[in-house]
Every structure is written in structure tokens, then in C-alpha cells.
Design a protein around this motif. Structure first.
Motif, PDB file in Angstrom:
ATOM      1  N   GLN A  88      29.152  21.629  30.397  1.00 61.71           N
ATOM      2  CA  GLN A  88      30.564  21.368  30.135  1.00 61.71           C
ATOM      3  C   GLN A  88      30.840  19.866  30.037  1.00 61.71           C
ATOM      4  OE1 GLN A  88      32.815  23.317  33.239  1.00 61.71           O
ATOM      5  NE2 GLN A  88      31.996  25.330  32.715  1.00 61.71           N
ATOM      6  N   VAL A  89      30.272  19.118  30.965  1.00 60.13           N
ATOM      7  CA  VAL A  89      30.476  17.662  30.964  1.00 60.13           C
ATOM      8  C   VAL A  89      29.868  17.041  29.713  1.00 60.13           C
ATOM      9  CG1 VAL A  89      29.902  15.480  32.108  1.00 60.13           C
ATOM     10  CG2 VAL A  89      30.645  17.426  33.465  1.00 60.13           C
ATOM     11  N   SER A  90      28.649  17.423  29.384  1.00 60.43           N
ATOM     12  CA  SER A  90      27.987  16.808  28.225  1.00 60.43           C
ATOM     13  C   SER A  90      28.769  17.084  26.948  1.00 60.43           C
ATOM     14  CB  SER A  90      26.538  17.270  28.101  1.00 60.43           C
ATOM     15  OG  SER A  90      26.465  18.642  27.805  1.00 60.43           O
ATOM     16  N   ARG A  91      29.287  18.271  26.788  1.00 58.77           N
ATOM     17  CA  ARG A  91      30.082  18.577  25.594  1.00 58.77           C
ATOM     18  C   ARG A  91      31.384  17.788  25.585  1.00 58.77           C
ATOM     19  NH1 ARG A  91      27.854  22.623  22.707  1.00 58.77           N
ATOM     20  NH2 ARG A  91      26.267  23.843  23.770  1.00 58.77           N
ATOM     21  N   ARG A  92      32.018  17.654  26.734  1.00 60.94           N
ATOM     22  CA  ARG A  92      33.261  16.885  26.818  1.00 60.94           C
ATOM     23  C   ARG A  92      33.004  15.399  26.517  1.00 60.94           C
ATOM     24  NH1 ARG A  92      38.237  18.224  29.216  1.00 60.94           N
ATOM     25  NH2 ARG A  92      37.327  20.109  30.067  1.00 60.94           N
ATOM     26  N   GLY A  94      30.839  14.350  24.361  1.00 58.13           N
ATOM     27  CA  GLY A  94      30.364  14.206  22.985  1.00 58.13           C
ATOM     28  C   GLY A  94      28.861  14.277  22.875  1.00 58.13           C
ATOM     29  N   ASN A  95      28.222  14.915  23.821  1.00 59.76           N
ATOM     30  CA  ASN A  95      26.775  15.043  23.856  1.00 59.76           C
ATOM     31  C   ASN A  95      26.462  16.534  23.895  1.00 59.76           C
ATOM     32  OD1 ASN A  95      23.992  15.037  24.906  1.00 59.76           O
ATOM     33  ND2 ASN A  95      24.350  12.877  25.337  1.00 59.76           N
ATOM     34  N   SER A  96      25.214  16.887  23.702  1.00 65.58           N
ATOM     35  CA  SER A  96      24.876  18.311  23.755  1.00 65.58           C
ATOM     36  C   SER A  96      23.664  18.586  24.631  1.00 65.58           C
ATOM     37  CB  SER A  96      24.631  18.843  22.341  1.00 65.58           C
ATOM     38  OG  SER A  96      23.544  18.167  21.751  1.00 65.58           O
ATOM     39  N   ASP A  97      23.282  17.613  25.441  1.00 64.22           N
ATOM     40  CA  ASP A  97      22.087  17.769  26.256  1.00 64.22           C
ATOM     41  C   ASP A  97      22.438  17.814  27.740  1.00 64.22           C
ATOM     42  OD1 ASP A  97      19.598  17.771  27.405  1.00 64.22           O
ATOM     43  OD2 ASP A  97      18.967  15.843  26.580  1.00 64.22           O
TER      44      ASP A  97
END
Length: 139
Positions: A88-92, A94-97
Motif C-alpha cells: 500500500q505504501v509503495s503504491r501511494r 508511486g512505486n510498485s516494489d
């Protein structure tokens, strides 16, 4: 762990510098983005009382990031896994890992704990799911 006092944006320079270095991020703006993502995601995973007390213990800029998340109907996920939180944090941010997210999330948690002190740290830990509590305490 040393207690830090942050009263305005100028004093957040050290906060973001630590996140940049420990979080393996290239720039201060990346550190700011990751801090914001962690705080917003963290804000939706704390109970209301703990979130309010934590917000009062943080500098205004960080408290805004923690509290300015709106969910129409929100129920705290008491079984939230570390992987789900990191995702959730990585997507928020702007990352996907989610595997990479562990570095900046741990850095933000470390800095938050340095700001709020041991009593508030324990209260936050009690509000988290078991897996998140472990991650919080290890930071």
C-alpha cells in the motif's frame, strides 16, 4: 534513541535527510514523498484515538499527512500483514516494489519513534496488527 524536537519545516531537514539515507532514496523530495505515503497509509491503519494522539505529538506538517486521509467507511484491519502495508505504501509513493518499500518505511518509523517518545511509541504499537507491531518495534 535520542528524542528530537521538530517545530517547523526547517527542523524537518534532519528528519528527511535520515529518511533519504536510511531509506536508500536519491533525493530529499523522494524522502518527502515516501514519508507522506507512510504517514497516510499509517493513518488509515491506526484506531481513531491513537491517530489523534500521534498527530498531536508530531510537527504540524507530519500530522497533516497522518490525518488528511478520507475513507467513507473505514474499519481498521486488525490482521494487516507487513507485505500488504508495504504494498500500500509503495503504491501511494508511486512505486510498485513492496520489498524495496521496507527501507523507507523502516526509516520513517525510526524517525517517528524518535520524535514521539517511548510512551506514545508503545501506544501506537498496541494499536497495530501483530505483524505491523513487529515492524514498528524493530524500526
Amino acid at each position: 534513541m535520542t528524542s528530537m524536537t521538530y517545530t517547523n519545516k526547517d527542523n524537518l531537514i534532519d528528519y528527511f535527510a535520515y529518511i533519504q539515507k536510511a531509506g536508500k532514496l536519491r533525493t530529499t523530495s523522494h524522502a518527502q514523498r515516501w514519508s507522506r505515503a507512510v504517514l497516510k497509509t499509517f493513518g488509515i491503519n491506526l484506531d481513531r484515538g491513537t491517530k489523534k494522539k500521534l498527530a498531536k505529538a508530531l510537527p504540524a506538517d507530519l500530522a497533516d499527512d497522518l490525518t488528511r486521509v478520507f475513507w467513507l467507511a473505514h474499519f481498521q484491519n486488525s490482521g494487516l500483514t507487513q507485505y500488504d502495508f508495504l504494498n500500500q505504501v509503495s503504491r501511494r509513493a508511486g512505486n510498485s516494489d513492496p520489498d524495496f518499500a521496507r527501507y523507507p518505511v523502516t526509516a520513517v518509523f525510526h524517525q517517528l519513534k524518535a520524535i514521539i517518545g517511548p510512551d506514545m511509541t508503545n501506544q501506537v504499537a498496541k494499536s497495530l496488527s501483530p505483524e505491523m507491531r513487529q515492524m514498528w518495534e524493530e524500526a
